[in-house]
Write an enzyme that holds these catalytic residues in place. Structure first.
Site, PDB file in Angstrom:
ATOM      1  N   CYS A  80       0.838  -1.207   0.000  1.00  0.00           N
ATOM      2  CA  CYS A  80       0.000   0.000   0.000  1.00  0.00           C
ATOM      3  C   CYS A  80       0.869   1.252   0.000  1.00  0.00           C
ATOM      4  CB  CYS A  80      -0.977  -0.061   1.174  1.00  0.00           C
ATOM      5  SG  CYS A  80      -2.350   1.087   1.016  1.00  0.00           S
ATOM      6  N   HIS A 189      -3.690  -4.284   0.001  1.00  0.00           N
ATOM      7  CA  HIS A 189      -3.229  -5.059   1.151  1.00  0.00           C
ATOM      8  C   HIS A 189      -3.440  -6.540   0.855  1.00  0.00           C
ATOM      9  CE1 HIS A 189      -2.578  -1.927   4.246  1.00  0.00           C
ATOM     10  NE2 HIS A 189      -3.364  -1.235   3.441  1.00  0.00           N
ATOM     11  N   GLU A 191      -3.122  -8.972   2.780  1.00  0.00           N
ATOM     12  CA  GLU A 191      -3.758  -9.621   3.933  1.00  0.00           C
ATOM     13  C   GLU A 191      -5.245  -9.298   4.035  1.00  0.00           C
ATOM     14  OE1 GLU A 191      -1.896  -6.972   4.032  1.00  0.00           O
ATOM     15  OE2 GLU A 191      -2.424  -5.619   5.668  1.00  0.00           O
TER      16      GLU A 191
END
Lengths: 211, 252
Positions: A80, A189, A191
């Protein structure tokens, strides 16, 4: 194998740490280079504004550390804002701030008006589809042209198409995954991006960092 | 192409999901993490957790819920309810939430929006607006405190102001439509979409897949939120998405 997560006070470290635990990767957080020296790979997270993040990296003595690791061939993954910091400069905050200059290109705000003069929404927020340009890279192993979750108002502008592993389309071509040798990054992101995101993290840790 | 988002909303009280959610295939229907996983598997694009705890203990428990959800899920989620200070925003985001939703606290002290946006970026700050139509003035008014307290704000004015102050997204709930299952409030959504250039989440009124289709095609909402139709299994996120896909709406 050990992954060092660079903690300069600007990231959502909790989520990325837990994602590493889910794929059974050992990691440590460090807010100084000494604390994470000698790891097999590094993750540079980032949430917030570019100028603040550069100052924070300086305060924590991470600028030269990251550059050295990249030169030494150690895998580094920027997430990011952590991706944007790796480029030449950014206009965020109304002035020009130099980045780490490890990727060629600049960071500008989404214009909010397309080529036909129609306005569109900023931030670019939500699930968008990847278009993969370099499927053969280690980071891209088993990553499909699936949706990942974007949330950003500033975007990378680069002439260097060789670094664009994948892009997304949001009124312009949005660099989504970039890479050059051992240095890789994603605008989204991993995750928080479901299966393809977790696959990327796994590839970084288990393919790139193991080589 | 950016896809339209379907967002289930879970009300959490003292760490437990309330509103009698009916899923037989999970061990504990009150466990926010278990339910979040069910919705994740169904293809939910994001989740919203609304903390309706009254007690201080309940608020602390909410942070544990945030940590557990962030530990186990790889999709973004928003936390709202009782977030009053920059410190509350920090704690919530640092424990793994992706966004916070501010409602009454932002109306009471609009600077909170700016404080949060300056610190974490606008993309983390959702301003939730409860809107009710007023026949006399022929306009929508902002209500706070769970819809109990009327304010002087017109919805369109407050939405504009919130974005100006740094809100990155508007979660717009129609109090007139909420619980009616007769479709989203398209005129309200249109009015707000016309005045802001950030994503708008439609909320209140979802009763069928067609309603999602309408809100995405007729007013071009970016996302749609629903609670009871998913909780009571009147439909599922999968079904809604399959329907939208068939009709040509981009979904994940």
């Amino acid at each position: 194998m050990m992954i060092g997560v660079i903690d300069y006070g600007m990231g959502n470290l909790f989520s990325v740490s837990k994602a590493l635990e889910r794929i059974h990767v050992e990691y440590k957080l460090g807010d100084r280079p000494q604390a994470i020296e000698g790891c097999d790979g590094y993750i540079l997270p980032g949430v917030g504004a570019f100028p603040d993040a550069i100052s924070a990296l300086e305060e924590h003595d991470f600028i030269d550390f990251i550059k050295e690791k990249v030169t030494d061939g150690v895998p580094v993954y920027g997430i990011c804002l952590g991706m944007q910091l790796l480029f030449d400069s950014s206009e965020e905050g109304g002035r020009n701030t130099n980045g780490l200059g490890l990727f060629p290109g600049t960071i500008t705000r989404f214009p909010g008006i397309d080529e036909q003069g129609r306005s569109y929404k900023v931030p670019h927020m939500g699930w968008n589809e990847l278009e993969i340009h370099h499927p053969g890279k280690a980071l891209m192993t088993d990553v499909e042209e699936d949706h990942v979750y974007f949330v950003h108002s500033f975007v990378v502008k680069t002439e260097e198409s060789s670094i664009l592993y994948a892009t997304a389309d949001y009124h312009m071509e949005v660099p989504a995954i970039v890479g050059k040798g051992n240095l890789v990054a994603s605008q989204f992101h991993p995750e928080k991006s479901g299966k393809p995101g977790m696959q990327l993290l796994e590839n970084f840790c288990k393919v790139m960092c193991k080589q | 192409m950016l896809s339209k988002r379907i967002i289930p909303c879970l009300d959490v009280k003292e760490g437990r999901v309330v509103k009698g959610i009916q899923f037989v295939d999970i061990r504990d229907a009150g466990d926010p993490v278990e339910l979040a996983k069910v919705y994740d598997e169904q293809g939910a694009d994001e989740l919203v957790f609304l903390d309706i705890s009254a007690s201080h203990e309940g608020k602390k428990t909410m942070i544990d819920v945030v940590r557990s959800v962030a530990s186990e899920l790889a999709i973004p989620f928003t936390v709202g309810g009782g977030i009053r200070t920059l410190e509350d925003i920090k704690v919530t985001l640092r424990n793994g939430a992706d966004k916070v939703s501010l409602n009454s606290s932002a109306v009471n002290r609009p600077a909170l929006i700016t404080e949060g946006a300056d610190y974490f970026g606008s993309q983390c700050i959702v301003v939730a607006i409860d809107a009710k139509y007023d026949e006399a003035s022929e306009n929508w008014h902002v209500y706070t405190h769970g819809g109990r307290t009327p304010t002087d704000w017109l919805v369109t004015d407050w939405a504009k102001e919130a974005v100006q102050l740094g809100a990155g997204e508007i979660l717009l709930t129609s109090m007139n439509k909420d619980g009616e299952k007769s479709g989203f409030d398209l005129p309200l959504l249109r009015a707000v979409q016309d005045v802001v250039q950030v994503p708008v989440i439609a909320s209140g009124g979802a009763g069928s897949s067609e309603h999602f289709y309408d809100v995405f095609t007729e007013v071009d909402a970016d996302a749609a939120l629903a609670a009871s139709i998913f909780h009571y299994k009147e439909t599922s996120v999968q079904n809604v998405k399959a329907y939208l896909k068939k009709k040509g709406v981009p979904v994940r």
